[in-house]
Design an enzyme around this catalytic site. Structure first.
Site, PDB file in Angstrom:
ATOM      1  N   ASP A 187      -3.995   2.381  -2.126  1.00 17.44           N
ATOM      2  CA  ASP A 187      -3.318   3.620  -2.506  1.00 17.44           C
ATOM      3  C   ASP A 187      -4.267   4.786  -2.247  1.00 17.44           C
ATOM      4  OD1 ASP A 187      -1.457   1.776  -3.350  1.00 17.44           O
ATOM      5  OD2 ASP A 187      -1.968   1.949  -5.464  1.00 17.44           O
ATOM      6  N   SER A 234       0.852  -1.196   0.000  1.00 22.42           N
ATOM      7  CA  SER A 234       0.000   0.000   0.000  1.00 22.42           C
ATOM      8  C   SER A 234       0.879   1.234   0.000  1.00 22.42           C
ATOM      9  CB  SER A 234      -0.917   0.032   1.233  1.00 22.42           C
ATOM     10  OG  SER A 234      -1.925  -0.955   1.140  1.00 22.42           O
ATOM     11  N   SER A 275      -2.852  -3.437  -3.547  1.00 27.61           N
ATOM     12  CA  SER A 275      -2.254  -2.289  -2.864  1.00 27.61           C
ATOM     13  C   SER A 275      -3.326  -1.259  -2.558  1.00 27.61           C
ATOM     14  CB  SER A 275      -1.158  -1.670  -3.743  1.00 27.61           C
ATOM     15  OG  SER A 275      -0.504  -0.616  -3.089  1.00 27.61           O
TER      16      SER A 275
END
Length: 378
Positions: free
Chosen positions: A291, A251, A289
């Site tokens: 984000d 992340s 991830s």
């Protein structure tokens, strides 16, 4: 077990000779924005604890409770940032922004409430909506443990200062990885000239994203030429077996600050441009991830209040001064450049680390990167 290889020669990206454009502020940090403070609690204990807490205070401790115009953006939503529904609703941010690991959001959230209750009882006697966000450090850190406690949130807030910002394996970024190498915390800033005025745009990154093969430094795809770090496993089912994380998983949290007078929608537009700064470092945005990006403006301190109305028949108004939409391009450029440099500062500043179950994450090999950049220049 030696967790921290502090004898490594680590430095900021510009010190490492990486060519970067734009004019940074005095500290080349988010703290170049007047009033912004950053504080860390770093937890490195035994073989299994490699984690921590980071606090960013838009107006310092004395300014907690005074709203900033704010907006947020989810590039990929495989993560958590609490308080965003209220930011979207009101366009304002009046609390510290606190970053930690994925499973520590709960105690840190409680810790922010406790700190505000102890230090600012006038601010929210009935309710509070803290902004707490995270990245996953379960490769190096026993993320299922209870190392991060609510008191650490208050300690990070109390530790927040202006001036130069420590980078690399500190605070919430302690146990993170970036492009397969050691990741963590990083920052950078840009000066924006607007007529006779000078404003600052600063970015802070907690970087835990990207596959090694994607890494681009100053436009050069160096990741293809670097040794491939060992794949990072995650706990499997009940037998505690481990399976590898897909390359690029992790992340990234980015907080953007500016003292330029902006509307909440313009802050949201800055948050969206974070994506372009990350893309300059090579990421294509993994499904695995989270984000998440937040941007705020410290201008217009008397606007965007949200108080219970006084029972006195009054009907007040508020006003805001802001940069016209058609003049926003230099601020977008500043976000893109500062985010790119903040990620590179993470990679050049973080040292290699050994943690949970003997897992080791190497630092980015600066000598080899320098050779690759020089080869492209020739």
């Amino acid at each position: 077990m030696n967790a921290d290889h502090t004898n490594e020669d680590r430095m900021r990206a510009r010190e490492a000779g990486i060519p970067l454009v734009g004019e940074p502020g005095p500290w080349n940090a988010i703290t170049d924005v007047p009033g912004v403070e950053v504080g860390y609690v770093t937890l490195v204990e035994g073989d299994d604890v490699r984690t921590g807490v980071t606090a960013l205070l838009p107006r310092g401790r004395d300014g907690v409770g005074t709203p900033c115009a704010a907006g947020w953006h989810s590039f990929n939503g495989n993560g958590e940032m609490t308080g965003t529904a209220w930011i979207e609703e009101s366009g304002s941010l009046a609390v510290p922004v606190v970053i930690t690991n994925t499973y520590a959001v709960g105690p840190v959230h409680r810790g922010v409430v406790e700190w505000v209750r102890a230090n600012r009882r006038d601010m929210a006697p009935e309710w509070l909506l803290p902004v707490v966000t995270e990245t996953w450090d379960g490769h190096l850190n026993d993320i299922h443990g209870s190392a991060v406690r609510s008191a650490h949130a208050g300690a990070a807030i109390d530790a927040a200062v202006s001036g130069p910002v420590e980078e690399g394996c500190v605070g919430g970024g302690t146990g993170m990885r970036c492009y397969g190498f050691k990741g963590g915390s990083g920052t950078a800033s840009r000066v924006v000239r607007y007529g006779e005025d000078r404003y600052t745009v600063g970015a802070f990154v907690q970087a835990n994203f990207g596959a090694r093969r994607e890494l681009v430094v100053a436009g050069v795809p160096v990741g293809r030429e670097l040794p491939d770090p060992v794949a990072a496993p995650v706990p499997g089912p009940a037998d505690d077996a481990e399976r590898p994380v897909p390359p690029g998983a992790g992340s990234v949290i980015v907080v953007v600050a500016t003292d330029a007078p902006l509307l909440p929608g313009q802050c949201k537009a800055l948050a969206r441009r974070v994506t372009l700064g990350l893309a300059r470092t090579g990421t294509t945005g993994s499904h695995f991830s989270g984000d998440l990006f937040l941007a705020f403006s410290t201008a217009n301190p008397s606007a965007l209040t949200s108080n219970f109305p006084a029972d006195d028949g009054s009907a007040p108004y508020e006003s805001m001064r802001f940069v016209p939409w058609g003049r926003m391009d230099p601020f977008y450029t500043a976000v893109v450049e500062s985010v790119e440099e903040a990620v590179l500062n993470v990679l050049t500043g973080a040292h290699s680390m050994t943690g949970r179950a003997g897992h080791h994450v190497p630092a980015l090999p600066l000598d080899r990167v320098t050779e690759l950049l020089a080869g492209r220049a020739e």
